[in-house]
Write a protein that holds these residues in place. Structure first.
Motif, PDB file in Angstrom:
ATOM      1  N   SER A  20       8.324  -3.664   4.313  1.00 23.09           N
ATOM      2  CA  SER A  20       7.625  -2.512   4.883  1.00 23.09           C
ATOM      3  C   SER A  20       8.520  -1.280   4.955  1.00 23.09           C
ATOM      4  N   THR A  21       7.947  -0.159   4.549  1.00 22.10           N
ATOM      5  CA  THR A  21       8.689   1.095   4.519  1.00 22.10           C
ATOM      6  C   THR A  21       9.190   1.490   5.907  1.00 22.10           C
ATOM      7  N   ARG A  22       8.384   1.258   6.945  1.00 21.93           N
ATOM      8  CA  ARG A  22       8.782   1.751   8.274  1.00 21.93           C
ATOM      9  C   ARG A  22      10.009   1.043   8.829  1.00 21.93           C
ATOM     10  N   ALA A  72       5.625   4.207  -5.256  1.00 23.75           N
ATOM     11  CA  ALA A  72       4.298   4.028  -5.849  1.00 23.75           C
ATOM     12  C   ALA A  72       3.367   5.163  -5.431  1.00 23.75           C
ATOM     13  N   SER A  73       3.519   5.606  -4.185  1.00 27.06           N
ATOM     14  CA  SER A  73       2.658   6.672  -3.690  1.00 27.06           C
ATOM     15  C   SER A  73       2.867   7.951  -4.511  1.00 27.06           C
ATOM     16  N   ALA A  74       4.128   8.319  -4.726  1.00 25.72           N
ATOM     17  CA  ALA A  74       4.431   9.472  -5.584  1.00 25.72           C
ATOM     18  C   ALA A  74       3.883   9.227  -6.990  1.00 25.72           C
ATOM     19  N   GLY A 114      -5.275   4.398   3.151  1.00 24.37           N
ATOM     20  CA  GLY A 114      -4.398   5.533   3.459  1.00 24.37           C
ATOM     21  C   GLY A 114      -3.608   6.051   2.271  1.00 24.37           C
ATOM     22  N   TYR A 115      -3.320   5.185   1.312  1.00 25.55           N
ATOM     23  CA  TYR A 115      -2.507   5.621   0.167  1.00 25.55           C
ATOM     24  C   TYR A 115      -3.290   6.481  -0.815  1.00 25.55           C
ATOM     25  N   ASP A 116      -4.626   6.518  -0.702  1.00 19.93           N
ATOM     26  CA  ASP A 116      -5.348   7.363  -1.670  1.00 19.93           C
ATOM     27  C   ASP A 116      -5.178   8.845  -1.352  1.00 19.93           C
ATOM     28  N   VAL A 187      -4.451   2.521 -11.667  1.00 16.82           N
ATOM     29  CA  VAL A 187      -4.421   1.324 -10.832  1.00 16.82           C
ATOM     30  C   VAL A 187      -3.258   1.402  -9.845  1.00 16.82           C
ATOM     31  N   ASP A 188      -3.586   1.307  -8.552  1.00 17.88           N
ATOM     32  CA  ASP A 188      -2.560   1.178  -7.524  1.00 17.88           C
ATOM     33  C   ASP A 188      -2.222  -0.307  -7.430  1.00 17.88           C
ATOM     34  N   ALA A 189      -1.060  -0.680  -8.001  1.00 22.03           N
ATOM     35  CA  ALA A 189      -0.612  -2.079  -7.958  1.00 22.03           C
ATOM     36  C   ALA A 189       0.711  -2.159  -7.202  1.00 22.03           C
ATOM     37  N   ALA A 190       0.853  -1.278  -6.198  1.00 23.13           N
ATOM     38  CA  ALA A 190       2.135  -1.118  -5.486  1.00 23.13           C
ATOM     39  C   ALA A 190       2.736  -2.446  -5.049  1.00 23.13           C
ATOM     40  N   GLY A 191       1.892  -3.302  -4.452  1.00 23.89           N
ATOM     41  CA  GLY A 191       2.424  -4.535  -3.867  1.00 23.89           C
ATOM     42  C   GLY A 191       2.134  -5.779  -4.701  1.00 23.89           C
ATOM     43  N   GLU A 192       1.832  -5.598  -5.977  1.00 22.22           N
ATOM     44  CA  GLU A 192       1.366  -6.727  -6.801  1.00 22.22           C
ATOM     45  C   GLU A 192       2.466  -7.464  -7.566  1.00 22.22           C
TER      46      GLU A 192
END
Ligand SMILES: *Cc1c(COP(=O)(O)O)cnc(C)c1O
Length: 396
Positions: A20-22, A72-74, A114-116, A187-192
């Motif tokens: 987790s980022t936080r 991934a967000s960027a 939230g990431y969208d 495709v958001d596959a940040a955590g895949e």
């Protein structure tokens, strides 16, 4: 030795929440740290470095091209910017304003998260389709592929898809719609990751741009990510992210990343200029990606399980149920389920006590509301596991 964080008045914590980022994400392997130290002591042309990154990412993902992003967000913002503007210098200059050109991305309501915000940041308007009538307790169906098709208009510029274990409708069905209308799909596959097959899977299925996190299970620098996909879109990403303060006469980017002869000039700094990626981050990410693809982390999953077994065997408290859950691939996790009939403290109380003690222990948030405390071993070693176990026993 005093922790570098203590030197600046911050307490180090034990992060059993995972990547987790936080709580700072994944700790990097020594090899990644060493690669970043070396990268920091020499200079390099950033476009040449991203050109090399593109070739390596292309090799491991099977995509035409790739790019190291600052997360991934960027990557999702850059992907959207690429789809909105392409290599049109005027459009690149206008973002995030999109007056006069196509700007709508179709997204299933059940993919909203939230990431969208990352896509909206580039100037895209999200057009929602579909429903999940199962969670609404009102029916038996979820979003269907025809609903994307029905929403396509003159203003549609692409499709936005969040990939997860339970994503619906299947990416393959949404890709069919995208192809039929010649629309790109992000495709958001940040955590895949893992499994590592996913590095290639979504590209193979026909996604145009896929974003992964570099600071999660890849164990690269926290503020990195991978964007891979179609070459002309990655060219647009590079144009909108790299530092562009250059004379055209001497501008010499790698031609496979940015084919200079197709451009009338150099754009000004683009919308992605604020998402700059340092040379250390590019090298750290590539090193982590290499370790991951060569299965260097496989043995650590076995070590992580042994650490969790140590915690499991130490907790003999009758008021809780302790279990280890093995995934098919990746890190196992340990859960402590509180029986509220027996234990006076809730999972929130216990989590708070762990957090505020010394050392602070940050467990996963998911499940707390159901009385389940989840311990993710990604950042554990023997010493931290012993500290953690003692604290848990005290708090229980
Ligand atoms: C973590 C995550 C992101 C953001 O990734 P960063 O690399 O932290 O920017 C985006 N989407 C999903 C689904 C995520 O889990």
């Amino acid at each position: 030795m005093k922790s570098i964080y203590e030197r600046f008045g911050v307490r180090p914590i034990i992060n059993v929440a995972g990547a987790s980022t936080r709580v700072g994400g994944a700790l990097m392997p020594e090899e990644v740290i060493e690669s970043m130290r070396n990268a920091a002591s020499e200079s390099v042309s950033m476009s040449e470095l991203q050109g090399a990154a593109s070739r390596y990412i292309s090799e491991v993902t099977g995509a035409e091209a790739g790019y190291v992003t600052s997360g991934a967000s960027a990557g999702l913002t850059l992907a959207t910017a690429a789809i909105l503007a392409g290599c049109d210098l005027g459009k690149i200059e206008n973002l995030p304003r999109t007056d006069g050109f196509k700007n709508q991305l179709i997204i299933s309501r059940e993919h909203r998260n939230g990431y969208d915000h990352a896509a909206r940041l580039a100037g895209a308007i999200l057009v929602e389709v579909g429903m999940n009538e199962i969670t609404a307790n009102a029916g038996v169906r979820r979003t269907e592929a025809w609903e994307y098709e029905a929403a396509i208009t003159e203003s549609t510029v692409g499709i936005y898809y969040s990939q997860g274990p339970d994503s619906h409708p299947a990416l393959s069905d949404v890709v069919k719609v995208a192809k039929a209308y010649d629309l790109p799909i992000i495709v958001d596959a940040a955590g895949e990751l893992p499994p590592k097959e996913n590095l290639r899977k979504f590209i193979e299925m026909g996604a145009d741009l896929v974003a992964f996190s570099g600071g999660k299970a890849l164990r690269g620098p926290q503020s990195t990510g991978i964007l891979c996909g179609k070459k002309h879109l990655i060219t647009s990403v590079a144009l909108q992210n790299l530092d562009m303060d250059e004379f055209f006469e001497i501008w010499n980017p790698p031609s496979d990343l940015i084919p200079k002869d197709t451009l009338a000039g150099i754009p000004r700094h683009g919308i992605g200029r604020g998402f700059k990626v340092s040379k250390e981050n590019v090298i750290g990410l590539l090193t982590a990606l290499k370790l991951f693809t060569e299965d260097a982390y496989a043995s650590s999953y076995i070590e992580q399980r042994a650490l969790l077994e140590f915690v499991e065997s130490a907790i003999t408290d009758e008021t809780v149920k302790v279990e280890i859950h093995d995934p098919i691939e990746g890190s196992p996790v340990l859960t402590i389920t509180i029986d509220l009939g027996l234990q006076r403290k809730s999972a929130f109380d216990i989590s708070n006590e762990l957090k505020n003690g010394n050392p602070g222990i940050f467990v996963q948030e998911v499940g707390l509301e159901k009385g389940v405390i989840t311990i993710h071993p990604l950042n554990l070693n023997k010493e931290r596991t012993e500290l953690l176990t003692n604290r848990i026993l005290k708090v229980l």
